[in-house]
Motif scaffolding. Structure first.
Motif, PDB file in Angstrom:
ATOM      1  N   GLU A 237      95.656  -8.221 -40.342  1.00 48.71           N
ATOM      2  CA  GLU A 237      94.914  -7.853 -41.546  1.00 48.71           C
ATOM      3  C   GLU A 237      95.141  -6.402 -41.944  1.00 48.71           C
ATOM      4  O   GLU A 237      95.333  -6.089 -43.124  1.00 48.71           O
ATOM      5  CB  GLU A 237      93.423  -8.119 -41.332  1.00 48.71           C
ATOM      6  N   VAL A 238      95.114  -5.505 -40.975  1.00 47.48           N
ATOM      7  CA  VAL A 238      95.303  -4.086 -41.287  1.00 47.48           C
ATOM      8  C   VAL A 238      96.740  -3.833 -41.747  1.00 47.48           C
ATOM      9  O   VAL A 238      96.979  -3.092 -42.703  1.00 47.48           O
ATOM     10  CB  VAL A 238      94.940  -3.209 -40.071  1.00 47.48           C
ATOM     11  N   CYS A 239      97.685  -4.462 -41.083  1.00 43.41           N
ATOM     12  CA  CYS A 239      99.090  -4.297 -41.465  1.00 43.41           C
ATOM     13  C   CYS A 239      99.325  -4.815 -42.885  1.00 43.41           C
ATOM     14  O   CYS A 239     100.099  -4.232 -43.653  1.00 43.41           O
ATOM     15  CB  CYS A 239      99.979  -5.035 -40.478  1.00 43.41           C
ATOM     16  N   ALA A 240      98.653  -5.900 -43.253  1.00 41.66           N
ATOM     17  CA  ALA A 240      98.846  -6.490 -44.582  1.00 41.66           C
ATOM     18  C   ALA A 240      98.444  -5.546 -45.704  1.00 41.66           C
ATOM     19  O   ALA A 240      98.934  -5.670 -46.830  1.00 41.66           O
ATOM     20  CB  ALA A 240      98.059  -7.790 -44.682  1.00 41.66           C
ATOM     21  N   LYS A 241      97.570  -4.606 -45.416  1.00 45.88           N
ATOM     22  CA  LYS A 241      97.106  -3.662 -46.440  1.00 45.88           C
ATOM     23  C   LYS A 241      98.058  -2.476 -46.607  1.00 45.88           C
ATOM     24  O   LYS A 241      97.883  -1.670 -47.522  1.00 45.88           O
ATOM     25  CB  LYS A 241      95.711  -3.163 -46.083  1.00 45.88           C
ATOM     26  N   ASP A 242      99.023  -2.363 -45.725  1.00 44.12           N
ATOM     27  CA  ASP A 242      99.993  -1.278 -45.780  1.00 44.12           C
ATOM     28  C   ASP A 242     101.302  -1.830 -46.326  1.00 44.12           C
ATOM     29  O   ASP A 242     101.898  -2.738 -45.751  1.00 44.12           O
ATOM     30  CB  ASP A 242     100.202  -0.685 -44.379  1.00 44.12           C
ATOM     31  N   ARG A 243     101.792  -1.285 -47.405  1.00 41.84           N
ATOM     32  CA  ARG A 243     102.943  -1.833 -48.102  1.00 41.84           C
ATOM     33  C   ARG A 243     104.257  -1.649 -47.348  1.00 41.84           C
ATOM     34  O   ARG A 243     105.276  -2.226 -47.713  1.00 41.84           O
ATOM     35  CB  ARG A 243     103.025  -1.226 -49.511  1.00 41.84           C
ATOM     36  N   ARG A 244     104.231  -0.836 -46.299  1.00 43.13           N
ATOM     37  CA  ARG A 244     105.445  -0.632 -45.504  1.00 43.13           C
ATOM     38  C   ARG A 244     105.222  -1.024 -44.042  1.00 43.13           C
ATOM     39  O   ARG A 244     105.748  -0.404 -43.130  1.00 43.13           O
ATOM     40  CB  ARG A 244     105.909   0.824 -45.607  1.00 43.13           C
ATOM     41  N   CYS A 245     104.439  -2.073 -43.851  1.00 39.25           N
ATOM     42  CA  CYS A 245     104.133  -2.537 -42.490  1.00 39.25           C
ATOM     43  C   CYS A 245     104.522  -4.005 -42.365  1.00 39.25           C
ATOM     44  O   CYS A 245     104.270  -4.810 -43.270  1.00 39.25           O
ATOM     45  CB  CYS A 245     102.642  -2.358 -42.212  1.00 39.25           C
ATOM     46  N   ARG A 246     105.148  -4.346 -41.239  1.00 40.50           N
ATOM     47  CA  ARG A 246     105.477  -5.738 -40.942  1.00 40.50           C
ATOM     48  C   ARG A 246     104.880  -6.143 -39.606  1.00 40.50           C
ATOM     49  O   ARG A 246     105.162  -5.536 -38.573  1.00 40.50           O
ATOM     50  CB  ARG A 246     106.998  -5.945 -40.909  1.00 40.50           C
ATOM     51  N   PHE A 247     104.095  -7.210 -39.632  1.00 38.85           N
ATOM     52  CA  PHE A 247     103.528  -7.817 -38.425  1.00 38.85           C
ATOM     53  C   PHE A 247     104.449  -8.955 -38.003  1.00 38.85           C
ATOM     54  O   PHE A 247     105.089  -9.592 -38.846  1.00 38.85           O
ATOM     55  CB  PHE A 247     102.137  -8.348 -38.751  1.00 38.85           C
ATOM     56  N   ASP A 248     104.522  -9.230 -36.721  1.00 36.70           N
ATOM     57  CA  ASP A 248     105.474 -10.237 -36.240  1.00 36.70           C
ATOM     58  C   ASP A 248     104.991 -11.675 -36.406  1.00 36.70           C
ATOM     59  O   ASP A 248     105.630 -12.614 -35.917  1.00 36.70           O
ATOM     60  CB  ASP A 248     105.850  -9.964 -34.778  1.00 36.70           C
ATOM     61  N   LEU A 292     107.779  -9.123 -46.035  1.00 30.40           N
ATOM     62  CA  LEU A 292     107.125  -9.602 -44.831  1.00 30.40           C
ATOM     63  C   LEU A 292     106.039  -8.610 -44.471  1.00 30.40           C
ATOM     64  O   LEU A 292     106.307  -7.451 -44.180  1.00 30.40           O
ATOM     65  CB  LEU A 292     108.112  -9.695 -43.670  1.00 30.40           C
ATOM     66  N   THR A 293     104.792  -9.047 -44.513  1.00 37.50           N
ATOM     67  CA  THR A 293     103.699  -8.172 -44.108  1.00 37.50           C
ATOM     68  C   THR A 293     102.804  -8.947 -43.172  1.00 37.50           C
ATOM     69  O   THR A 293     103.154 -10.007 -42.679  1.00 37.50           O
ATOM     70  CB  THR A 293     102.874  -7.701 -45.319  1.00 37.50           C
TER      71      THR A 293
END
Length: 295
Positions: A237-248, A292-293
């Motif tokens: 959830e936190v990664c999804a709010k960051d436009r330059r973050c990818r969760f695996d 991919l987020t």
């Protein structure tokens, strides 16, 4: 009164038509107001960053992969140089450049509360990609009551990303999910040597009384496992709010680690083979095309 000329009548007709046309649009719900806000375009993800910094815990330090109860960063899935692993840094930068343009700030035993401090060290190098693998030690505590609360885990991750963005707004972030600790217990409990090492204090909330299968032990392990799942939901959830973050997308959590992928020193941490599998997962996520987020 003088009769209007033909030219005057034509001008009046055009004006009337224009007025009626506007009124007609409004009557059926038309909106002639120009938009005042346009959504920001999603930045393109760079699949070939030129530098990498790793933060996290013992897994990223290669703990117990080479010798008992010791770090072995040369086999780290993120920044190691070992040829059997082909770390993320080696795959992205090449072996020579990986040694010069990748840095490992992970610390064995680290928890989410330690992540902002590691990020502060990493930003000094101004990496184009930061890898994050943390959370196992937040669940691996002396008891289930000592595990990091989910709200604190979320606050720590948000603080770390905010700190990174404040100083490096364009740096990309790869976030690995927390491994399935219950599966690691189920695989390692078949090894007598591993269970003796576990008694030294490796993940007691999950690995304590490894052979116990009573209701209390089952509830304890299920409680730890639920907490890991909650941590992974936070990371997503936190990664999804960051436009330059990818969760695996829970790829590490879902990976079915077998005995070949576990350290033969403690039967819990990844072996050299396990580190290579983690590197593969990271590389697939980082180099995937498109958006991919955490979503």
């Amino acid at each position: 009164m003088r009769k209007p000329s033909h030219r005057s009548r034509a001008a009046l007709a055009v004006t009337a038509a224009a007025v009626l046309g506007v009124a007609g649009c409004d009557a059926v719900g038309g909106d002639t107001t120009a938009p005042t806000h346009r959504p920001r375009p999603t930045p393109s993800w760079d699949v070939s960053p030129s530098s990498i910094a790793a933060v996290g815990d013992s897994i990223t330090r290669g703990f117990d992969a080479c010798t008992v109860l010791s770090d072995c960063p040369e086999v780290s899935w993120a920044t190691g140089t070992n040829t059997e692993v082909d770390s993320l840094a080696v795959r992205l930068l090449g072996r020579a450049r990986a040694a010069e343009r990748s840095w490992n700030y992970a610390v064995t035993g680290a928890r989410m509360a330690d992540l902002p401090g590691q990020i502060a060290q990493a930003v000094v190098k101004r990496p184009q990609l930061v890898t994050v693998m943390v959370g196992a030690n937040d669940a691996c505590r002396s008891s289930t009551s000592a595990m990091t609360p989910v709200a604190d885990f979320r606050a720590g991750f948000q603080d770390a990303l905010t700190s990174l963005r404040r100083q490096l707004p364009k740096t990309q972030v790869y976030v690995a999910s927390v491994p399935n600790l219950k599966r690691l217990w189920s695989e390692g409990r078949t090894n007598a040597l591993g269970k003796q090492i576990w008694k030294l204090g490796i993940c007691p909330s999950m690995l304590g009384d490894a052979d116990a299968l009573d209701s209390a032990a089952t509830l304890r392990r299920d409680t730890v496992q639920k907490r890991v799942e909650d941590y992974n939901k936070v990371l997503k959830e936190v990664c999804a709010k960051d436009r330059r973050c990818r969760f695996d997308q829970n790829a590490v959590y879902d990976y079915r680690f077998g005995t070949d992928q576990l350290s033969h020193w403690d039967w819990f941490h990844p072996s050299v083979n396990g580190q290579a599998r983690l590197a593969e997962i990271a590389y697939r996520t980082v180099t995937a095309k498109g958006r991919l987020t955490g979503t």
